[in-house]
Design a protein around this motif. Structure first.
Motif, PDB file in Angstrom:
ATOM      1  N   GLY A   1       1.285  28.330 -20.314  1.00  0.00           N
ATOM      2  CA  GLY A   1       0.440  28.353 -21.504  1.00  0.00           C
ATOM      3  C   GLY A   1       0.437  27.058 -22.289  1.00  0.00           C
ATOM      4  N   ASN A   2       1.137  26.034 -21.799  1.00  0.00           N
ATOM      5  CA  ASN A   2       1.167  24.753 -22.515  1.00  0.00           C
ATOM      6  C   ASN A   2      -0.223  24.175 -22.715  1.00  0.00           C
ATOM      7  OD1 ASN A   2       3.919  24.852 -22.729  1.00  0.00           O
ATOM      8  ND2 ASN A   2       4.330  23.185 -21.309  1.00  0.00           N
ATOM      9  N   CYS A   3      -1.059  24.281 -21.707  1.00  0.00           N
ATOM     10  CA  CYS A   3      -2.406  23.717 -21.813  1.00  0.00           C
ATOM     11  C   CYS A   3      -3.203  24.413 -22.918  1.00  0.00           C
ATOM     12  CB  CYS A   3      -3.137  23.790 -20.480  1.00  0.00           C
ATOM     13  SG  CYS A   3      -3.238  25.445 -19.771  1.00  0.00           S
ATOM     14  N   VAL A   4      -3.103  25.728 -22.977  1.00  0.00           N
ATOM     15  CA  VAL A   4      -3.843  26.503 -23.977  1.00  0.00           C
ATOM     16  C   VAL A   4      -3.306  26.215 -25.377  1.00  0.00           C
ATOM     17  CG1 VAL A   4      -4.467  28.828 -24.721  1.00  0.00           C
ATOM     18  CG2 VAL A   4      -4.344  28.301 -22.289  1.00  0.00           C
ATOM     19  N   LYS A   5      -1.988  26.156 -25.502  1.00  0.00           N
ATOM     20  CA  LYS A   5      -1.373  25.893 -26.813  1.00  0.00           C
ATOM     21  C   LYS A   5      -1.704  24.496 -27.318  1.00  0.00           C
ATOM     22  CE  LYS A   5       2.461  28.792 -25.575  1.00  0.00           C
ATOM     23  NZ  LYS A   5       3.758  28.723 -24.940  1.00  0.00           N
TER      24      LYS A   5
ATOM     25  N   PRO B   1      -6.634  24.250 -27.035  1.00  0.00           N
ATOM     26  CA  PRO B   1      -7.406  25.478 -26.823  1.00  0.00           C
ATOM     27  C   PRO B   1      -8.913  25.273 -26.780  1.00  0.00           C
ATOM     28  CG  PRO B   1      -6.559  25.397 -29.063  1.00  0.00           C
ATOM     29  CD  PRO B   1      -5.947  24.240 -28.321  1.00  0.00           C
ATOM     30  N   ASN B   2      -9.387  24.116 -27.221  1.00  0.00           N
ATOM     31  CA  ASN B   2     -10.827  23.838 -27.138  1.00  0.00           C
ATOM     32  C   ASN B   2     -11.269  23.549 -25.712  1.00  0.00           C
ATOM     33  OD1 ASN B   2     -11.252  24.146 -29.905  1.00  0.00           O
ATOM     34  ND2 ASN B   2     -10.721  22.010 -30.298  1.00  0.00           N
ATOM     35  N   VAL B   3     -10.325  23.150 -24.863  1.00  0.00           N
ATOM     36  CA  VAL B   3     -10.632  22.844 -23.467  1.00  0.00           C
ATOM     37  C   VAL B   3     -10.145  23.950 -22.534  1.00  0.00           C
ATOM     38  CG1 VAL B   3     -10.155  21.255 -21.555  1.00  0.00           C
ATOM     39  CG2 VAL B   3     -10.667  20.359 -23.825  1.00  0.00           C
ATOM     40  N   PHE B   4      -8.925  24.397 -22.746  1.00  0.00           N
ATOM     41  CA  PHE B   4      -8.307  25.364 -21.835  1.00  0.00           C
ATOM     42  C   PHE B   4      -8.431  26.771 -22.416  1.00  0.00           C
ATOM     43  CE2 PHE B   4      -6.469  21.205 -21.149  1.00  0.00           C
ATOM     44  CZ  PHE B   4      -6.657  21.057 -19.790  1.00  0.00           C
ATOM     45  N   GLN B   5      -9.335  27.548 -21.821  1.00  0.00           N
ATOM     46  CA  GLN B   5      -9.686  28.872 -22.324  1.00  0.00           C
ATOM     47  C   GLN B   5      -9.611  29.878 -21.170  1.00  0.00           C
ATOM     48  OE1 GLN B   5     -13.547  28.400 -24.162  1.00  0.00           O
ATOM     49  NE2 GLN B   5     -12.811  26.762 -25.473  1.00  0.00           N
ATOM     50  N   PRO B   6      -8.414  30.421 -20.901  1.00  0.00           N
ATOM     51  CA  PRO B   6      -8.216  31.243 -19.715  1.00  0.00           C
ATOM     52  C   PRO B   6      -9.032  32.534 -19.660  1.00  0.00           C
ATOM     53  CG  PRO B   6      -6.291  31.314 -21.133  1.00  0.00           C
ATOM     54  CD  PRO B   6      -7.197  30.261 -21.679  1.00  0.00           C
ATOM     55  N   LYS B   7      -9.562  32.984 -20.764  1.00  0.00           N
ATOM     56  CA  LYS B   7     -10.363  34.214 -20.756  1.00  0.00           C
ATOM     57  C   LYS B   7     -11.840  33.949 -20.476  1.00  0.00           C
ATOM     58  CE  LYS B   7      -7.167  36.690 -23.644  1.00  0.00           C
ATOM     59  NZ  LYS B   7      -6.894  37.379 -24.882  1.00  0.00           N
ATOM     60  N   GLU B   8     -12.204  32.677 -20.348  1.00  0.00           N
ATOM     61  CA  GLU B   8     -13.595  32.292 -20.108  1.00  0.00           C
ATOM     62  C   GLU B   8     -13.779  31.835 -18.663  1.00  0.00           C
ATOM     63  OE1 GLU B   8     -15.883  32.689 -22.489  1.00  0.00           O
ATOM     64  OE2 GLU B   8     -14.319  33.391 -23.838  1.00  0.00           O
ATOM     65  N   LYS B   9     -15.022  31.782 -18.235  1.00  0.00           N
ATOM     66  CA  LYS B   9     -15.372  31.238 -16.915  1.00  0.00           C
ATOM     67  C   LYS B   9     -16.471  30.214 -17.104  1.00  0.00           C
ATOM     68  CE  LYS B   9     -13.642  34.693 -14.039  1.00  0.00           C
ATOM     69  NZ  LYS B   9     -12.935  34.638 -12.888  1.00  0.00           N
ATOM     70  N   PRO B  10     -16.330  28.994 -16.708  1.00  0.00           N
ATOM     71  CA  PRO B  10     -15.097  28.401 -16.204  1.00  0.00           C
ATOM     72  C   PRO B  10     -14.056  28.304 -17.320  1.00  0.00           C
ATOM     73  CG  PRO B  10     -16.699  26.671 -16.554  1.00  0.00           C
ATOM     74  CD  PRO B  10     -17.396  27.989 -16.837  1.00  0.00           C
TER      75      PRO B  10
END
Length: 74
Positions: free
Chosen positions: A28-32, A35-44
């Protein structure tokens, strides 16, 4: 295709971000950190235009597993 062998690339013109699913430990480091770039609940899930290139690079360098990498486009 095995979900652990997925490799995806995302580019903003300056850099290309490479994500390797098999290496990802979901820390989760990328999301933390971005979060404007790394959004695991979205596609892409990587929205490469979500922040400046330097911030994306800083975030990638904090990835503990090496699942995220980048290269500069020429």
């Amino acid at each position: 295709m095995n979900p652990k062998d997925i490799i995806k690339e995302y580019t903003n013109g300056e850099i290309t971000v490479v994500w390797q699913s098999g290496k990802c430990t979901h820390s989760g480091n990328c999301v933390k950190n971005n979060p404007n770039v790394f959004q695991p609940k979205e596609k892409p899930w990587i929205r490469i235009d979500g922040s400046p290139t330097e911030k994306i690079i800083e975030t990638i360098q904090k990835c503990p597993s090496g699942a995220l990498n980048f290269y500069k486009n020429e």
